[in-house]
Design a protein around this motif. Sequence first.
Motif, PDB file in Angstrom:
ATOM      1  N   HIS A 186     -12.218  -2.186   3.542  1.00 60.02           N
ATOM      2  CA  HIS A 186     -11.036  -2.942   3.979  1.00 60.02           C
ATOM      3  C   HIS A 186     -10.723  -4.112   3.061  1.00 60.02           C
ATOM      4  N   TYR A 187     -11.744  -4.601   2.342  1.00 59.24           N
ATOM      5  CA  TYR A 187     -11.559  -5.734   1.438  1.00 59.24           C
ATOM      6  C   TYR A 187     -10.700  -5.370   0.233  1.00 59.24           C
ATOM      7  N   TYR A 188     -10.427  -4.082   0.030  1.00 56.89           N
ATOM      8  CA  TYR A 188      -9.501  -3.647  -1.010  1.00 56.89           C
ATOM      9  C   TYR A 188      -8.108  -3.340  -0.453  1.00 56.89           C
ATOM     10  N   ILE A 189      -7.977  -3.404   0.856  1.00 55.02           N
ATOM     11  CA  ILE A 189      -6.768  -2.918   1.519  1.00 55.02           C
ATOM     12  C   ILE A 189      -5.728  -4.027   1.673  1.00 55.02           C
ATOM     13  N   LYS A 190      -4.506  -3.726   1.235  1.00 54.88           N
ATOM     14  CA  LYS A 190      -3.402  -4.679   1.350  1.00 54.88           C
ATOM     15  C   LYS A 190      -2.270  -4.145   2.202  1.00 54.88           C
ATOM     16  N   THR A 191      -2.159  -2.806   2.277  1.00 51.52           N
ATOM     17  CA  THR A 191      -1.061  -2.186   3.022  1.00 51.52           C
ATOM     18  C   THR A 191      -1.572  -0.943   3.751  1.00 51.52           C
ATOM     19  N   ILE A 192      -0.749  -0.449   4.655  1.00 53.91           N
ATOM     20  CA  ILE A 192      -1.046   0.810   5.334  1.00 53.91           C
ATOM     21  C   ILE A 192      -1.184   1.934   4.315  1.00 53.91           C
ATOM     22  N   GLU A 193      -0.369   1.881   3.288  1.00 51.89           N
ATOM     23  CA  GLU A 193      -0.436   2.911   2.245  1.00 51.89           C
ATOM     24  C   GLU A 193      -1.795   2.914   1.557  1.00 51.89           C
ATOM     25  N   ASP A 194      -2.378   1.724   1.391  1.00 51.07           N
ATOM     26  CA  ASP A 194      -3.721   1.634   0.805  1.00 51.07           C
ATOM     27  C   ASP A 194      -4.752   2.330   1.687  1.00 51.07           C
ATOM     28  N   MET A 195      -4.637   2.121   3.006  1.00 53.26           N
ATOM     29  CA  MET A 195      -5.554   2.777   3.948  1.00 53.26           C
ATOM     30  C   MET A 195      -5.437   4.291   3.816  1.00 53.26           C
ATOM     31  N   GLU A 196      -4.208   4.751   3.814  1.00 60.12           N
ATOM     32  CA  GLU A 196      -3.952   6.187   3.774  1.00 60.12           C
ATOM     33  C   GLU A 196      -4.493   6.813   2.498  1.00 60.12           C
ATOM     34  N   LYS A 197      -4.237   6.164   1.372  1.00 59.72           N
ATOM     35  CA  LYS A 197      -4.688   6.679   0.087  1.00 59.72           C
ATOM     36  C   LYS A 197      -6.205   6.751   0.034  1.00 59.72           C
ATOM     37  N   CYS A 198      -6.862   5.706   0.494  1.00 65.07           N
ATOM     38  CA  CYS A 198      -8.317   5.654   0.467  1.00 65.07           C
ATOM     39  C   CYS A 198      -8.906   6.730   1.377  1.00 65.07           C
ATOM     40  N   PHE A 199      -8.367   6.847   2.578  1.00 63.08           N
ATOM     41  CA  PHE A 199      -8.893   7.812   3.536  1.00 63.08           C
ATOM     42  C   PHE A 199      -8.742   9.242   3.025  1.00 63.08           C
ATOM     43  N   GLU A 200      -7.588   9.570   2.496  1.00 64.78           N
ATOM     44  CA  GLU A 200      -7.364  10.922   1.985  1.00 64.78           C
ATOM     45  C   GLU A 200      -8.285  11.222   0.807  1.00 64.78           C
ATOM     46  N   GLU A 201      -8.551  10.214  -0.019  1.00 59.83           N
ATOM     47  CA  GLU A 201      -9.493  10.400  -1.121  1.00 59.83           C
ATOM     48  C   GLU A 201     -10.892  10.687  -0.580  1.00 59.83           C
ATOM     49  N   VAL A 229     -19.912 -17.086  -9.988  1.00 63.33           N
ATOM     50  CA  VAL A 229     -19.224 -15.965 -10.635  1.00 63.33           C
ATOM     51  C   VAL A 229     -18.856 -14.916  -9.592  1.00 63.33           C
ATOM     52  N   GLY A 230     -19.826 -14.593  -8.715  1.00 62.39           N
ATOM     53  CA  GLY A 230     -19.561 -13.609  -7.667  1.00 62.39           C
ATOM     54  C   GLY A 230     -18.460 -14.064  -6.727  1.00 62.39           C
ATOM     55  N   ARG A 231     -18.452 -15.349  -6.405  1.00 68.27           N
ATOM     56  CA  ARG A 231     -17.423 -15.882  -5.516  1.00 68.27           C
ATOM     57  C   ARG A 231     -16.048 -15.783  -6.155  1.00 68.27           C
ATOM     58  N   PHE A 232     -15.962 -16.050  -7.460  1.00 64.66           N
ATOM     59  CA  PHE A 232     -14.702 -15.949  -8.178  1.00 64.66           C
ATOM     60  C   PHE A 232     -14.195 -14.516  -8.179  1.00 64.66           C
ATOM     61  N   VAL A 233     -15.104 -13.572  -8.462  1.00 62.28           N
ATOM     62  CA  VAL A 233     -14.718 -12.158  -8.488  1.00 62.28           C
ATOM     63  C   VAL A 233     -14.264 -11.706  -7.104  1.00 62.28           C
ATOM     64  N   ALA A 234     -15.019 -12.106  -6.067  1.00 62.47           N
ATOM     65  CA  ALA A 234     -14.656 -11.709  -4.704  1.00 62.47           C
ATOM     66  C   ALA A 234     -13.286 -12.248  -4.314  1.00 62.47           C
ATOM     67  N   LYS A 235     -13.032 -13.493  -4.687  1.00 66.06           N
ATOM     68  CA  LYS A 235     -11.764 -14.131  -4.350  1.00 66.06           C
ATOM     69  C   LYS A 235     -10.591 -13.394  -4.965  1.00 66.06           C
ATOM     70  N   HIS A 236     -10.768 -12.879  -6.168  1.00 60.80           N
ATOM     71  CA  HIS A 236      -9.673 -12.217  -6.856  1.00 60.80           C
ATOM     72  C   HIS A 236      -9.648 -10.704  -6.649  1.00 60.80           C
ATOM     73  N   THR A 237     -10.595 -10.213  -5.846  1.00 57.93           N
ATOM     74  CA  THR A 237     -10.643  -8.776  -5.552  1.00 57.93           C
ATOM     75  C   THR A 237     -10.175  -8.484  -4.151  1.00 57.93           C
ATOM     76  N   ARG A 238     -10.577  -9.361  -3.199  1.00 63.84           N
ATOM     77  CA  ARG A 238     -10.238  -9.149  -1.802  1.00 63.84           C
ATOM     78  C   ARG A 238      -8.733  -9.284  -1.567  1.00 63.84           C
ATOM     79  N   LYS A 239      -8.256  -8.559  -0.571  1.00 62.47           N
ATOM     80  CA  LYS A 239      -6.827  -8.565  -0.232  1.00 62.47           C
ATOM     81  C   LYS A 239      -6.598  -9.384   1.034  1.00 62.47           C
ATOM     82  N   ASP A 240      -6.898 -10.659   0.965  1.00 59.82           N
ATOM     83  CA  ASP A 240      -6.696 -11.521   2.134  1.00 59.82           C
ATOM     84  C   ASP A 240      -5.287 -12.089   2.181  1.00 59.82           C
TER      85      ASP A 240
END
Length: 392
Positions: free
Chosen positions: A83-98, A381-392
Amino acid sequence: MLYRKNPKNGKELSILGYGCLRFTKKGGVIDQKKAEEEMKAAIENGVNYFDTAYTYHGSEVCLGKFLAKGYRDKVNIATKLPHYYIKTIEDMEKCFEEQLQRLQTDHIEYYLMHMLNDAATWKRLTDLGMEAWIAGKKAEGKIENIGFSFHGATEQFIKIIDAYDWDFCQIQFNYMDEHSQAGLRGLQYAAGKGLPVIIMEPLRGGRLVQGLPESAKRVFEKTTPKRSPAEWGLRWVWNHPEVTVILSGMNEIEQVEENVRIASEAKADSLSKEELDVFEQVKQEINKKIKVPCTGCAYCMPCPQGVDIPGCFSAYNMRYTDGWYAGFKTYFMCTTLRKNQTNASKCVGCGKCEQHCPQSIPIRQKLKEVRQHMEGPVYHVGRFVAKHTRKD
């Protein structure tokens, strides 16, 4: 193989589940042949729950290839949405189908929100339309049960449990985490709501086997009946009737055989008082290495600044009982990989917590130590990467 019923639907699940994170790798890729031999042995001995995730590199594909050889109808697949990569419903759908494609299936029996560690993150997902998306997938027969995996403090776990009509949940639980993470209170709360509870890290990734202090190993060695540290640890978890399935990341045939043997004998409420006392002795030996004598009672909470005080101390202690990486990973997951961070550096030194601590711990000083030892360059470094990866 012993089985426990899913209280939600009455279906029987093997008390031993196959954790698919730790398949043996050769040249950086999963050794498919070896993994298949191990999974086949598990299924032939009654294991019917297999746990993987989108982010377990190569794991879903490996499992899918194996199950396509005639084993799909023998198992329940559990996998997880990042879910931390998810920004839209379309993201959920794409991930699930994959994931369906990787697993070579048209449905998932147990689908989880991966590392759903705080109620605020679930709120973000519901605002995106997650509940309607789940309902749609259930109506289509593509998802049978919806749940979440959790690394965090008990109070947040309870809030998440109460926020939605979940079908199951997955927590870390072992004799060293009885009063940390979701803990015994969280386990009992979820079970009281009628949820099957899946257990990960029953041996803390093997650290309650290979990583035990010699003095702790001697406690087990001198105890009758003779059991390996792994068997002692697994039996402790299965002794809890609220536990449905224990996941084990088995990557040797010998591990499969040993765990299957234990899972054919280990019943709830079967350990004697004398056997339970053994774990207290072992914990005493492990705890000689700890830096903060925190019992996880949480009387110090809530912190006005949002610091997860027991969680910070638990991870800090783990650094010295289980090694730097284990402590760092736990600290990062439980304080930083969440929408509202709860790390030690948020402490402003108000002292409110110390007024309520029954152990008289100098909490402010100890939180400074946590910050100093756990929030170094790697953390930032990990906090920076997480901040710019998560879709909050």
